[in-house]
Design a protein around this motif. Structure first.
Motif, PDB file in Angstrom:
ATOM      1  N   TRP C  31       0.842  -1.200   0.000  1.00 54.49           N
ATOM      2  CA  TRP C  31       0.000   0.000   0.000  1.00 54.49           C
ATOM      3  C   TRP C  31       0.877   1.249   0.000  1.00 54.49           C
ATOM      4  CZ3 TRP C  31      -1.071   3.426   4.361  1.00 54.49           C
ATOM      5  CH2 TRP C  31      -0.243   3.171   5.458  1.00 54.49           C
ATOM      6  N   ILE C  32       0.242   2.351  -0.355  1.00 58.70           N
ATOM      7  CA  ILE C  32       0.923   3.648  -0.444  1.00 58.70           C
ATOM      8  C   ILE C  32       0.267   4.579   0.572  1.00 58.70           C
ATOM      9  CG2 ILE C  32       1.261   5.665  -1.949  1.00 58.70           C
ATOM     10  CD1 ILE C  32       2.927   3.300  -2.788  1.00 58.70           C
ATOM     11  N   ASN C  33       1.068   5.257   1.381  1.00 56.39           N
ATOM     12  CA  ASN C  33       0.457   6.163   2.374  1.00 56.39           C
ATOM     13  C   ASN C  33       0.143   7.523   1.747  1.00 56.39           C
ATOM     14  OD1 ASN C  33       3.437   6.017   2.628  1.00 56.39           O
ATOM     15  ND2 ASN C  33       3.172   7.779   3.977  1.00 56.39           N
ATOM     16  N   ASN C  34      -0.718   8.247   2.428  1.00 56.84           N
ATOM     17  CA  ASN C  34      -1.295   9.478   1.880  1.00 56.84           C
ATOM     18  C   ASN C  34      -0.276  10.516   1.420  1.00 56.84           C
ATOM     19  OD1 ASN C  34      -3.831   8.477   2.283  1.00 56.84           O
ATOM     20  ND2 ASN C  34      -4.227   9.598   4.188  1.00 56.84           N
ATOM     21  N   PHE C  35       0.856  10.591   2.092  1.00 56.90           N
ATOM     22  CA  PHE C  35       1.851  11.592   1.728  1.00 56.90           C
ATOM     23  C   PHE C  35       2.191  11.512   0.245  1.00 56.90           C
ATOM     24  CE2 PHE C  35       6.557  12.653   1.578  1.00 56.90           C
ATOM     25  CZ  PHE C  35       6.373  14.017   1.547  1.00 56.90           C
ATOM     26  N   TRP C  36       2.462  10.307  -0.223  1.00 56.85           N
ATOM     27  CA  TRP C  36       2.836  10.136  -1.627  1.00 56.85           C
ATOM     28  C   TRP C  36       1.664  10.398  -2.555  1.00 56.85           C
ATOM     29  CZ3 TRP C  36       7.760  10.411  -1.423  1.00 56.85           C
ATOM     30  CH2 TRP C  36       8.466   9.819  -0.368  1.00 56.85           C
ATOM     31  N   LYS C  37       0.479   9.994  -2.125  1.00 60.56           N
ATOM     32  CA  LYS C  37      -0.719  10.226  -2.958  1.00 60.56           C
ATOM     33  C   LYS C  37      -1.014  11.726  -3.089  1.00 60.56           C
ATOM     34  CE  LYS C  37      -2.989   5.938  -1.483  1.00 60.56           C
ATOM     35  NZ  LYS C  37      -4.085   5.442  -0.594  1.00 60.56           N
ATOM     36  N   ALA C  38      -0.644  12.497  -2.064  1.00 57.31           N
ATOM     37  CA  ALA C  38      -0.846  13.951  -2.125  1.00 57.31           C
ATOM     38  C   ALA C  38       0.203  14.588  -3.032  1.00 57.31           C
ATOM     39  CB  ALA C  38      -0.777  14.549  -0.721  1.00 57.31           C
TER      40      ALA C  38
ATOM     41  N   VAL D 123      -1.971  16.925   4.460  1.00 56.56           N
ATOM     42  CA  VAL D 123      -2.189  15.479   4.330  1.00 56.56           C
ATOM     43  C   VAL D 123      -2.751  14.900   5.630  1.00 56.56           C
ATOM     44  CG1 VAL D 123      -1.150  13.280   3.702  1.00 56.56           C
ATOM     45  CG2 VAL D 123      -0.189  15.421   2.793  1.00 56.56           C
ATOM     46  N   GLU D 124      -3.816  14.149   5.522  1.00 59.40           N
ATOM     47  CA  GLU D 124      -4.413  13.515   6.691  1.00 59.40           C
ATOM     48  C   GLU D 124      -3.682  12.232   7.058  1.00 59.40           C
ATOM     49  OE1 GLU D 124      -8.528  12.841   5.966  1.00 59.40           O
ATOM     50  OE2 GLU D 124      -9.067  14.853   6.614  1.00 59.40           O
ATOM     51  N   VAL D 125      -3.646  11.938   8.346  1.00 60.28           N
ATOM     52  CA  VAL D 125      -2.986  10.732   8.823  1.00 60.28           C
ATOM     53  C   VAL D 125      -3.735   9.498   8.308  1.00 60.28           C
ATOM     54  CG1 VAL D 125      -2.293   9.421  10.862  1.00 60.28           C
ATOM     55  CG2 VAL D 125      -2.155  11.930  10.875  1.00 60.28           C
ATOM     56  N   ASP D 126      -2.998   8.557   7.739  1.00 60.32           N
ATOM     57  CA  ASP D 126      -3.585   7.301   7.267  1.00 60.32           C
ATOM     58  C   ASP D 126      -4.146   6.528   8.460  1.00 60.32           C
ATOM     59  OD1 ASP D 126      -2.101   6.746   4.298  1.00 60.32           O
ATOM     60  OD2 ASP D 126      -1.052   8.065   5.698  1.00 60.32           O
ATOM     61  N   GLU D 127      -5.243   5.835   8.226  1.00 63.87           N
ATOM     62  CA  GLU D 127      -5.834   5.019   9.288  1.00 63.87           C
ATOM     63  C   GLU D 127      -4.814   4.043   9.881  1.00 63.87           C
ATOM     64  OE1 GLU D 127      -8.623   5.095  10.982  1.00 63.87           O
ATOM     65  OE2 GLU D 127      -9.021   6.945   9.877  1.00 63.87           O
ATOM     66  N   ARG D 128      -3.995   3.464   8.993  1.00 68.16           N
ATOM     67  CA  ARG D 128      -3.043   2.457   9.474  1.00 68.16           C
ATOM     68  C   ARG D 128      -1.980   3.020  10.412  1.00 68.16           C
ATOM     69  NH1 ARG D 128      -1.717  -1.919   4.726  1.00 68.16           N
ATOM     70  NH2 ARG D 128      -3.500  -1.476   3.377  1.00 68.16           N
ATOM     71  N   PHE D 129      -1.780   4.323  10.343  1.00 67.92           N
ATOM     72  CA  PHE D 129      -0.755   4.943  11.198  1.00 67.92           C
ATOM     73  C   PHE D 129      -1.314   5.352  12.554  1.00 67.92           C
ATOM     74  CE2 PHE D 129       1.679   6.546   7.222  1.00 67.92           C
ATOM     75  CZ  PHE D 129       2.403   5.361   7.163  1.00 67.92           C
ATOM     76  N   LYS D 130      -2.632   5.360  12.662  1.00 67.57           N
ATOM     77  CA  LYS D 130      -3.213   5.802  13.927  1.00 67.57           C
ATOM     78  C   LYS D 130      -3.042   4.743  15.007  1.00 67.57           C
ATOM     79  CE  LYS D 130      -6.483   9.054  11.959  1.00 67.57           C
ATOM     80  NZ  LYS D 130      -7.834   9.196  11.380  1.00 67.57           N
ATOM     81  N   CYS D 131      -2.756   5.208  16.226  1.00 66.92           N
ATOM     82  CA  CYS D 131      -2.597   4.291  17.344  1.00 66.92           C
ATOM     83  C   CYS D 131      -3.985   3.801  17.727  1.00 66.92           C
ATOM     84  CB  CYS D 131      -1.944   5.008  18.517  1.00 66.92           C
ATOM     85  SG  CYS D 131      -0.339   5.674  18.070  1.00 66.92           S
ATOM     86  N   LYS D 132      -4.059   2.504  17.958  1.00 68.29           N
ATOM     87  CA  LYS D 132      -5.358   1.941  18.324  1.00 68.29           C
ATOM     88  C   LYS D 132      -5.809   2.523  19.667  1.00 68.29           C
ATOM     89  CE  LYS D 132      -2.667  -0.027  17.562  1.00 68.29           C
ATOM     90  NZ  LYS D 132      -1.484   0.063  16.791  1.00 68.29           N
TER      91      LYS D 132
END
Lengths: 132, 132, 132, 132, 132, 132
Positions: C31-38, D123-132
């Protein structure tokens, strides 16, 4: 949520509870804010940070309100949302009125403006301002 | 020297001299520091910046000493050498003792430390700290 | 959402896809994180930034974990929420334990405190610290 | 010179000398750098700051070199000349080579670049990067 | 919500309304953004800040678009979410295209990177760059 | 002097000389400023940084002067003395007049002020400013 999560009082070790108890006793409150619960994963840092803050924020040559306003001024200048929220609450509890808050922010804003004007214009320090 | 140089009183236009005069009268001094002499190349900015500082630093809900210490706190936090030197001098003139300076710096240091601990640990703002 | 929006793989040009593919291959992810997609709205910046990061973060005199922790330290010091979240994840993947994270944050906090104490006290650099 | 001046060993109180002695013993050196001599005007801050640094910089989950490099990374990111000079010296003493320094700086530079790209692009934080 | 809340037009004093009216007339809009509504609790700061911005952002040696992009560049560098959002909108209204935005961000990122490389490597200012 | 010293053209490797040559050719000058001579100890970073700057600063949607002024604005906001000196020179070479410089600094100062007012007052982003 915080990187390592938050440690509630019930789940805390005896050492962490001792710090929590001292925070509540010193502040005259019955709750612990998230900052300490996050730091509790590192008991040494929790203990050291609290001991430092307790010592630094104690009234001395400066009173408690002035210290809280300085803390808030730095936090606003650094743009730290958590710290602005928590130290606005702390400063208010220590007596900061809306008028004091507004004047505090005006100074913070102005200082940030002139700090950059000085740097941008490459202004040299006046001889009279230099420490002997 | 400053990017555009410094404009001394003798070489200044009538408008710039009027600002210089007001600075000296307001501060009860007989000299102008380099910051204003550098800004004088842009009379509109000189005039606006001085008018703003004069208004903001006037005693109000906060006294003059507290305001100068907040200005110094922000300048130290931003690490602006000129501003630290000039506002240390101004705060001392307004009554800051060495003990007050030391406590001020301790708070500034601590605030900068906890600002980063909060950010690094990704601590969420407590409900109680949120403005209604 | 991001200023210019996010460009998903399916909607990406061949050039952008090539960068996405290299990111996933290099990182061993799907997967690609948002930073790159922006950034993908500016293919030149996307390509240059990825090429730079790939080169800089490659193990060399410093190993990958140390590099990720330095990246996280700077991001925490700068208080960049996205960067703290993403590089905490990256550092963990590279082997950072909770204990390492806690020690890292303690150093970051301390450095931010003493940086301001040094500036505020106007401490001159010792002769021994100066580069010859 | 520093705002309050520097306190040399000969002129120091017993309490300050004890801190100086511990600094020299811990670091295996026979001199005290200006930072401590400046802080010595506030013995409580001198004592607390040294105790904190001693505890934080002690090898633990991270080794001494890694900690010094993180300290240097933050100081370079904050652009604190004194801290950069002193922690470059400390990191070298702990084993940092020129190649390690260069890679360290490359990461610091890159982190500062991407921190702003992320912020600027909102850029918004990706869901996968958020701490549960 | 904002620390002191937001003051809507209907609830505003005559003095605050006069500023709101001037903001809307100057910008050719029929609404007031939250920044001004928050500052309205301190009419003096509201009035002074608006008067300063109105004067500074007026086309002069630099056109309105260039000024808005510089405002956005500083806000992105400072990582101020509100300011990035509001000045992105303002810059677009003034004519900033997506391509201009992307180039602007690339410069902001690069400047932040090299600012730290210069500081970290302790590079001295070249004689030729010094102001006479 | 710089941490690792400066590498003059005569002492440089062929790879470093190639970068120096391209810098001089691109800028139409016959000298290399200290920044590049300091980075030359790390040829990969020298090469990558120059290639990035060359690409970023090339006229595109924004002209060369606007880009140099943005670079200067960020450097002034970050208070980087070397960068302010070098990019003031570069912006002037690209056509920046004293009047443009003064307006640029006025915007930089104002942006730094309002960035902190917004943060300190905890102002929420208006719905209209949010990216869809």
């Amino acid at each position: 949520m915080a990187t390592l999560g938050l440690i509630e009082y019930e789940a805390a070790s005896a050492g962490v509870r001792a710090v929590y108890d001292d925070i509540m006793a010193t502040r005259g409150t019955d709750w612990i804010n998230n900052f300490w619960k996050a730091l509790a994963h590192d008991p040494a840092t929790l203990q050291r940070t609290w001991a430092s803050i307790k010592e630094i924020m104690r009234p001395g040559a400066l009173d408690a309100l002035t210290k809280e306003m300085i803390y808030l001024a730095v936090s606003a200048s650094n743009q730290c949302p958590y710290c602005i929220a928590s130290h606005t609450a702390a400063a208010r509890k220590a007596g900061m009125t809306d008028a004091m808050f507004a004047e505090l922010m005006a100074v913070v804003g102005m200082a940030n403006e002139t700090n950059r004007l000085v740097s941008g214009y490459q202004v040299e320090v006046d001889e009279r301002f230099k420490c002997k």
